[in-house]
Design a protein around this motif. Structure first.
Motif, mmCIF file in Angstrom:
data_model
loop_
_atom_site.group_PDB
_atom_site.id
_atom_site.type_symbol
_atom_site.label_atom_id
_atom_site.label_comp_id
_atom_site.label_asym_id
_atom_site.label_seq_id
_atom_site.Cartn_x
_atom_site.Cartn_y
_atom_site.Cartn_z
ATOM 1 N N ILE A 130 -14.093 -2.549 36.357
ATOM 2 C CA ILE A 130 -12.458 -2.509 36.023
ATOM 3 C C ILE A 130 -11.616 -3.685 36.877
ATOM 4 O O ILE A 130 -10.840 -4.257 36.147
ATOM 5 N N SER A 131 -12.234 -3.811 38.046
ATOM 6 C CA SER A 131 -11.565 -4.905 38.743
ATOM 7 C C SER A 131 -11.715 -6.426 38.042
ATOM 8 O O SER A 131 -10.921 -6.986 37.665
ATOM 9 N N ARG A 132 -13.060 -6.448 37.403
ATOM 10 C CA ARG A 132 -13.400 -7.853 36.973
ATOM 11 C C ARG A 132 -12.657 -7.823 35.343
ATOM 12 O O ARG A 132 -12.234 -8.888 35.158
ATOM 13 N N LEU A 133 -12.850 -6.689 34.465
ATOM 14 C CA LEU A 133 -12.068 -6.414 33.591
ATOM 15 C C LEU A 133 -10.360 -6.850 33.690
ATOM 16 O O LEU A 133 -9.709 -7.311 32.967
ATOM 17 N N ASN A 134 -9.688 -6.524 34.628
ATOM 18 C CA ASN A 134 -8.380 -6.734 35.103
ATOM 19 C C ASN A 134 -8.282 -8.174 35.121
ATOM 20 O O ASN A 134 -7.281 -8.878 34.606
ATOM 21 N N GLU A 135 -9.122 -8.919 35.888
ATOM 22 C CA GLU A 135 -9.072 -10.288 36.008
ATOM 23 C C GLU A 135 -9.246 -11.235 34.687
ATOM 24 O O GLU A 135 -8.467 -11.812 34.464
ATOM 25 N N ILE A 136 -10.126 -10.689 33.921
ATOM 26 C CA ILE A 136 -10.526 -11.350 32.688
ATOM 27 C C ILE A 136 -9.268 -11.100 31.695
ATOM 28 O O ILE A 136 -8.845 -11.969 31.095
ATOM 29 N N GLU A 193 -13.529 -14.604 25.462
ATOM 30 C CA GLU A 193 -15.139 -14.406 25.541
ATOM 31 C C GLU A 193 -15.453 -13.789 26.410
ATOM 32 O O GLU A 193 -16.798 -13.154 26.201
ATOM 33 N N ALA A 194 -15.039 -13.722 27.645
ATOM 34 C CA ALA A 194 -15.450 -12.876 28.780
ATOM 35 C C ALA A 194 -15.564 -11.481 28.610
ATOM 36 O O ALA A 194 -16.205 -10.350 28.903
ATOM 37 N N TRP A 195 -14.417 -10.905 27.970
ATOM 38 C CA TRP A 195 -14.052 -9.737 27.441
ATOM 39 C C TRP A 195 -14.848 -9.035 26.593
ATOM 40 O O TRP A 195 -15.672 -8.071 26.668
ATOM 41 N N LEU A 196 -15.553 -10.007 25.576
ATOM 42 C CA LEU A 196 -16.534 -9.550 24.626
ATOM 43 C C LEU A 196 -17.780 -9.146 25.286
ATOM 44 O O LEU A 196 -18.563 -8.103 24.874
ATOM 45 N N GLU A 197 -18.181 -9.742 26.237
ATOM 46 C CA GLU A 197 -19.368 -9.298 27.262
ATOM 47 C C GLU A 197 -19.252 -8.040 27.520
ATOM 48 O O GLU A 197 -20.312 -7.380 28.068
ATOM 49 N N TYR A 198 -18.004 -7.362 27.772
ATOM 50 C CA TYR A 198 -18.136 -6.115 28.176
ATOM 51 C C TYR A 198 -18.045 -4.973 27.274
ATOM 52 O O TYR A 198 -17.927 -3.848 27.582
ATOM 53 N N LEU A 199 -18.148 -5.318 25.983
ATOM 54 C CA LEU A 199 -18.183 -4.295 24.929
ATOM 55 C C LEU A 199 -19.287 -4.049 24.353
ATOM 56 O O LEU A 199 -20.210 -4.659 24.037
ATOM 57 N N THR A 200 -19.618 -2.661 24.018
ATOM 58 C CA THR A 200 -20.821 -2.375 22.901
ATOM 59 C C THR A 200 -20.598 -2.705 21.781
ATOM 60 O O THR A 200 -19.376 -2.710 21.158
ATOM 61 N N PRO A 201 -21.747 -2.679 21.052
ATOM 62 C CA PRO A 201 -21.644 -2.889 19.330
ATOM 63 C C PRO A 201 -20.618 -1.812 18.759
ATOM 64 O O PRO A 201 -20.045 -2.024 18.044
ATOM 65 N N GLU A 202 -20.811 -0.540 19.191
ATOM 66 C CA GLU A 202 -20.149 0.701 18.845
ATOM 67 C C GLU A 202 -18.539 0.523 18.860
ATOM 68 O O GLU A 202 -17.909 0.862 18.126
ATOM 69 N N TYR A 203 -18.305 -0.052 20.457
ATOM 70 C CA TYR A 203 -16.859 -0.183 20.356
ATOM 71 C C TYR A 203 -16.143 -1.125 19.465
ATOM 72 O O TYR A 203 -15.247 -1.123 18.577
ATOM 73 N N ILE A 204 -17.110 -2.494 19.236
ATOM 74 C CA ILE A 204 -16.537 -3.402 18.396
ATOM 75 C C ILE A 204 -16.444 -2.990 16.910
ATOM 76 O O ILE A 204 -15.428 -3.247 16.030
ATOM 77 N N GLU A 205 -17.462 -2.084 16.475
ATOM 78 C CA GLU A 205 -17.330 -1.612 15.029
ATOM 79 C C GLU A 205 -16.055 -0.605 15.001
ATOM 80 O O GLU A 205 -15.524 -0.658 13.928
ATOM 81 N N LEU A 255 -25.644 0.287 29.710
ATOM 82 C CA LEU A 255 -26.433 -0.427 28.986
ATOM 83 C C LEU A 255 -27.373 -1.489 29.644
ATOM 84 O O LEU A 255 -26.950 -2.436 30.368
ATOM 85 N N ASN A 256 -28.711 -1.477 29.936
ATOM 86 C CA ASN A 256 -29.491 -2.320 30.592
ATOM 87 C C ASN A 256 -29.036 -2.718 31.966
ATOM 88 O O ASN A 256 -29.055 -3.654 32.405
ATOM 89 N N GLY A 257 -28.508 -1.485 32.606
ATOM 90 C CA GLY A 257 -28.137 -1.620 33.956
ATOM 91 C C GLY A 257 -26.655 -2.018 34.068
ATOM 92 O O GLY A 257 -26.137 -1.953 35.339
ATOM 93 N N ASP A 258 -25.879 -2.183 33.043
ATOM 94 C CA ASP A 258 -24.292 -2.955 33.008
ATOM 95 C C ASP A 258 -23.374 -2.047 32.394
ATOM 96 O O ASP A 258 -24.008 -1.298 31.329
ATOM 97 N N TRP A 259 -22.408 -1.615 32.762
ATOM 98 C CA TRP A 259 -21.272 -0.850 32.393
ATOM 99 C C TRP A 259 -20.713 -1.499 31.419
ATOM 100 O O TRP A 259 -20.236 -2.538 31.691
ATOM 101 N N ARG A 260 -20.681 -0.984 29.958
ATOM 102 C CA ARG A 260 -19.894 -1.895 29.031
ATOM 103 C C ARG A 260 -19.017 -0.579 28.428
ATOM 104 O O ARG A 260 -18.928 0.626 28.381
ATOM 105 N N ILE A 261 -17.744 -1.105 27.892
ATOM 106 C CA ILE A 261 -16.972 -0.424 27.255
ATOM 107 C C ILE A 261 -17.357 0.127 25.801
ATOM 108 O O ILE A 261 -18.041 -0.462 25.151
#
Length: 179
Positions: free
Chosen positions: A72-78, A85-97, A171-177
């Motif tokens: 969340i700290s990183r997302l706040n910064e982004i 572009e950096a925000w996109l890296e934190y999204l799951t395909p389901e969220y985008i859809e 997902l793969n060890g990383d938290w995604r929206i």
């Protein structure tokens, strides 16, 4: 031990969309770059109980809280600097859809806040610019609710009420929206 009830995906989408639209713009401050996220614990610490809720060990709760707080700290910064572009890296395909589904875009565009400001959200980048940036640049994590061992709701207390900031999935060890 903490227990939570499982919400339906439809209720989560509606809640996330409403939270994204319901808040007014917030002044933000950049926060320091978070360290790399730690890996998940080796043993399963979330067990389904007889009624379908999950029981979470204090150790898992604390570790996950720290991980999610860094995300969340990183997302706040982004979000504060408007880095789509950096925000996109934190999204799951389901969220985008879910966000870009025509019925959800129509619902967003019908919101009084967007209509009052003559804003039309046509795609994910518009959603980021007109919904996410004004409303989510300065969030804090107050609590977590576990949906399952890889999915949590990040909670912030706002005016004595619990508000879901994000539904996050590992997902793969990383938290995604996610949704």
């Amino acid at each position: 031990m903490k227990t939570v009830k499982i919400l339906s995906p439809a209720m989560l989408i509606i809640t996330l969309l409403l939270l994204g639209c319901a808040t007014e713009p917030v002044e933000s401050e950049l926060e320091p770059e978070p360290a790399d996220l730690p890996t998940a614990v080796d043993e399963p610490a979330v067990e389904p109980s007889a009624n379908g809720d999950f029981e979470v060990t204090e150790e898992l709760y604390e570790q996950t809280f720290e991980e999610v707080e860094r995300v969340i700290s990183r997302l706040n910064e982004i979000i504060s600097v408007g880095d789509y572009e950096a925000w996109l890296e934190y999204l799951t395909p389901e969220y985008i859809e879910a966000i870009t589904a025509p019925e959800n875009l129509a619902e967003l565009n019908a919101s009084p806040l967007l209509q009052r400001n003559n804003i039309i959200v046509e795609d994910l980048q518009d959603y980021f610019e007109y919904v996410v940036v004004p409303s989510r640049a300065n969030l804090r994590l107050d609590d977590l609710e576990f949906i399952d061992d890889n999915t949590v709701q990040a909670i912030m207390i706002v005016r004595d009420r619990r508000a879901i900031l994000y539904l996050l999935r590992r997902l793969n060890g990383d938290w995604r929206i996610s949704v």
